[in-house]
Design a protein around this motif. Sequence first.
Motif, short mmCIF file in Angstrom:
data_model
loop_
_atom_site.label_atom_id
_atom_site.label_comp_id
_atom_site.label_asym_id
_atom_site.label_seq_id
_atom_site.Cartn_x
_atom_site.Cartn_y
_atom_site.Cartn_z
N UNK A 46 0.84 -1.19 0.00
CA UNK A 46 0.00 0.00 0.00
C UNK A 46 0.88 1.25 0.00
N UNK A 47 0.78 2.08 -1.03
CA UNK A 47 1.63 3.28 -1.08
C UNK A 47 1.10 4.36 -0.13
N UNK A 48 2.00 5.21 0.36
CA UNK A 48 1.60 6.35 1.19
C UNK A 48 2.69 7.40 1.15
N UNK A 49 2.29 8.62 1.50
CA UNK A 49 3.22 9.74 1.60
C UNK A 49 3.84 9.68 2.99
N UNK A 50 5.11 9.33 3.08
CA UNK A 50 5.73 9.10 4.38
C UNK A 50 5.72 10.36 5.25
N UNK A 51 5.88 11.55 4.65
CA UNK A 51 5.84 12.78 5.44
C UNK A 51 4.51 12.90 6.17
N UNK A 52 3.42 12.68 5.46
CA UNK A 52 2.10 12.98 6.00
C UNK A 52 1.47 11.81 6.74
N UNK A 169 9.01 20.69 9.50
CA UNK A 169 9.32 21.29 8.20
C UNK A 169 10.17 20.31 7.39
N UNK A 170 10.25 20.53 6.07
CA UNK A 170 11.18 19.74 5.27
C UNK A 170 12.63 20.01 5.67
N UNK A 201 12.99 16.80 21.62
CA UNK A 201 13.13 15.63 20.76
C UNK A 201 13.24 16.07 19.30
N UNK A 202 14.07 15.37 18.56
CA UNK A 202 14.13 15.54 17.11
C UNK A 202 13.94 14.19 16.46
N UNK A 203 12.91 14.08 15.65
CA UNK A 203 12.64 12.86 14.90
C UNK A 203 12.75 13.18 13.42
N UNK A 204 13.17 12.19 12.65
CA UNK A 204 13.43 12.41 11.23
C UNK A 204 12.70 11.38 10.38
N UNK A 205 12.02 11.87 9.36
CA UNK A 205 11.45 11.00 8.33
C UNK A 205 12.36 11.16 7.12
#
Length: 243
Positions: A46-52, A169-170, A201-205
């Motif tokens: 199943x495709x998805x927009x990882x950011x959102x 943010x990007x 906290x800093x999390x990264x996608x």
Amino acid sequence: MITKVKKIINYIIDYKNFWALSKYSTRFSINWRDRYPCLYDNSDTTPFDSHYIYHPAWAARAIIKIKPAVHVDISSTLHFCSILSAFVPVKFYDYRPADLKLSNLSSGSANILSLPFASNSVESLSCMHTAEHIGLGRYGDSLDPDGDLKAIAELKRVLAFEGNLLFVVPIGNKPKIMFNAHRIYTYKQIIEHFNDLELIEFALIPDYPSSDGIILDATEEMANKCTYGCGCFWFLKKISECK
């Protein structure tokens, strides 16, 4: 082009076969004029927009830890505020107000450059995948190269002492404007813009393969490997840091 033609041919064949199977059923009507071809959903995963997908999931988990009486969101994805409102009262504001009608959720109009809150008054605040657009005119706002910095200043102004801010943010290895879609920041830029707040906290996608999907407790080095990743920053406004 060949793939598309094959998909159309397969669609027509499937339609004929399905019609043959269902022609004796009276539960639904089936007519060629009512067709609605969906040609690209037959995928292995199943495709998805990882950011959102990941950043609202990250934010929801943070808010569960914060346990605010009320959460204020500025222009983040509507999926986030609408689902979050099932658990926490949410006040959502956008330059283009959304006609949302759900219990525990209010929706209002606000300009992020002049938020309708007193200074140091909002205890739980989020602004996710929003600031990078401010000043580019994409949503009818005025053109302003420093629009994002003014938005950040407003978010910091209204955030209460000991209040929490979720900011997304990007993120990439080079700061740039993809006009008129968005800006891409470096990790260092965001930390400098919020140097008067404490990073919780800093999390990264990342836009490179990650077995974790979203990397919790990510580092600046990880962020700098991205071209168009998504940086999730959890800040706290300490009293001592704001004197």
